[in-house]
Write a protein that holds these residues in place. Sequence first.
Motif, PDB file in Angstrom:
ATOM      1  N   SER A   1       0.846  -1.186   0.000  1.00 22.64           N
ATOM      2  CA  SER A   1       0.000   0.000   0.000  1.00 22.64           C
ATOM      3  C   SER A   1       0.884   1.239   0.000  1.00 22.64           C
ATOM      4  O   SER A   1       2.072   1.178   0.318  1.00 22.64           O
ATOM      5  CB  SER A   1      -0.904   0.013   1.233  1.00 22.64           C
ATOM      6  OG  SER A   1      -1.726  -1.135   1.273  1.00 22.64           O
ATOM      7  N   CYS A   2       0.309   2.362  -0.344  1.00 18.12           N
ATOM      8  CA  CYS A   2       1.047   3.617  -0.288  1.00 18.12           C
ATOM      9  C   CYS A   2       1.208   4.067   1.160  1.00 18.12           C
ATOM     10  O   CYS A   2       0.387   3.735   2.025  1.00 18.12           O
ATOM     11  CB  CYS A   2       0.319   4.696  -1.083  1.00 18.12           C
ATOM     12  SG  CYS A   2       0.352   4.438  -2.872  1.00 18.12           S
TER      13      CYS A   2
ATOM     14  N   SER B   1      -2.111   5.896  -4.820  1.00 12.74           N
ATOM     15  CA  SER B   1      -1.468   5.139  -5.883  1.00 12.74           C
ATOM     16  C   SER B   1      -1.479   5.921  -7.198  1.00 12.74           C
ATOM     17  O   SER B   1      -2.479   6.545  -7.565  1.00 12.74           O
ATOM     18  CB  SER B   1      -2.173   3.800  -6.074  1.00 12.74           C
ATOM     19  OG  SER B   1      -1.522   3.024  -7.066  1.00 12.74           O
TER      20      SER B   1
ATOM     21  N   GLU C   1      -3.770   0.751 -11.868  1.00 10.84           N
ATOM     22  CA  GLU C   1      -2.810   1.335 -10.941  1.00 10.84           C
ATOM     23  C   GLU C   1      -1.399   0.867 -11.285  1.00 10.84           C
ATOM     24  O   GLU C   1      -1.201  -0.211 -11.854  1.00 10.84           O
ATOM     25  CB  GLU C   1      -3.157   0.951  -9.493  1.00 10.84           C
ATOM     26  CG  GLU C   1      -4.501   1.494  -9.038  1.00 10.84           C
ATOM     27  CD  GLU C   1      -4.801   1.159  -7.587  1.00 10.84           C
ATOM     28  OE1 GLU C   1      -4.154   0.233  -7.044  1.00 10.84           O
ATOM     29  OE2 GLU C   1      -5.662   1.824  -6.998  1.00 10.84           O
TER      30      GLU C   1
ATOM     31  N   THR D   1       1.384  -0.842 -10.357  1.00 16.25           N
ATOM     32  CA  THR D   1       1.970  -1.866  -9.500  1.00 16.25           C
ATOM     33  C   THR D   1       2.814  -2.774 -10.379  1.00 16.25           C
ATOM     34  O   THR D   1       2.601  -2.864 -11.593  1.00 16.25           O
ATOM     35  CB  THR D   1       0.897  -2.690  -8.776  1.00 16.25           C
ATOM     36  OG1 THR D   1       0.089  -3.381  -9.746  1.00 16.25           O
ATOM     37  CG2 THR D   1       0.014  -1.801  -7.921  1.00 16.25           C
TER      38      THR D   1
ATOM     39  N   ARG E   1       4.785  -0.702  -5.750  1.00 16.93           N
ATOM     40  CA  ARG E   1       3.732   0.227  -6.138  1.00 16.93           C
ATOM     41  C   ARG E   1       4.336   1.624  -6.231  1.00 16.93           C
ATOM     42  O   ARG E   1       5.227   1.984  -5.445  1.00 16.93           O
ATOM     43  CB  ARG E   1       2.592   0.219  -5.117  1.00 16.93           C
ATOM     44  CG  ARG E   1       1.443   1.164  -5.457  1.00 16.93           C
ATOM     45  CD  ARG E   1       0.428   1.231  -4.329  1.00 16.93           C
ATOM     46  NE  ARG E   1      -0.263  -0.030  -4.120  1.00 16.93           N
ATOM     47  CZ  ARG E   1      -1.380  -0.399  -4.745  1.00 16.93           C
ATOM     48  NH1 ARG E   1      -1.922   0.411  -5.645  1.00 16.93           N
ATOM     49  NH2 ARG E   1      -1.955  -1.549  -4.468  1.00 16.93           N
TER      50      ARG E   1
ATOM     51  N   CYS F   1       3.561   5.689  -5.970  1.00 14.55           N
ATOM     52  CA  CYS F   1       2.589   6.547  -5.286  1.00 14.55           C
ATOM     53  C   CYS F   1       2.952   8.028  -5.484  1.00 14.55           C
ATOM     54  O   CYS F   1       4.067   8.370  -5.869  1.00 14.55           O
ATOM     55  CB  CYS F   1       2.580   6.247  -3.783  1.00 14.55           C
ATOM     56  SG  CYS F   1       2.415   4.487  -3.352  1.00 14.55           S
TER      57      CYS F   1
END
Length: 248
Positions: A123-124, A130, A148, A150, A232, A234
């Motif tokens: 997760s951010c 994101s 997103e 990722t 990820r 962000c």
Amino acid sequence: QISQTVLLFAGSPAWFVPQADSSSKWDQNLGGAGSCMREFYPGFYGQATVDSFSIGQQSHKSIWLATAPDELDEDWTDRLPNGKLKINSRRRQELLDHISRCAVCETIFKMVVIHSMNDDIPSCPDGYVSAVSPNRFIADPRQSDNSEWTGYSYWLSSLDNYPMGVITDEPAACLLYYSPSSVAVCDAEGCRIRSDDDQKSTWIMDAEKDIETEPVNRRTFAESKEYISRCRVCHRPEASLIRFEERS
């Protein structure tokens, strides 16, 4: 193009130059704007001495990032094109179809990459959201959700024992696809799409895997995905409020 940015130009990613003298090599960080060449031109450089300048020589080689395979299985290398794809031949389009594309974008906010160090997509951090995938408008069966940004935590590749890679705190270290990163080895005439034992890629591993308990130390590339860290990209949420207006 990345959301909430201004597209400056698009091109193809030039990776590094191995000159005829094996001690003379130069590599380009794929996360830098300088690696995105506006025109795909394999013989894009000349070599000068005090009294001469050579261009278009067969010894002038350049390495470009190739596209990821559509399907990663044990036979994917068999589907790579055979022989040299010459830039000025009927196989020109086949060559261009195997060269990755890139875009250089400008923004006033910082993109932050998070590596999970396990097989879960992170997760951010608090206060961040994101980033959307730069490939969000490209239909791709390899990704069930490409909205997103990722991916997989990439570090570097090496060709003939010469390393070239990215800085792990840059978005370029979060590759959308887990791929052996085949490369196009080019000279002034054309390119060969290459992926063999002399080419290696290095990825950040899942730190929670106990590799000492694994029955064997080696896997095929297709089987190794479960051992790779996920990532990820962000940015701050206020970046989504930015609106760019085109001026005539």
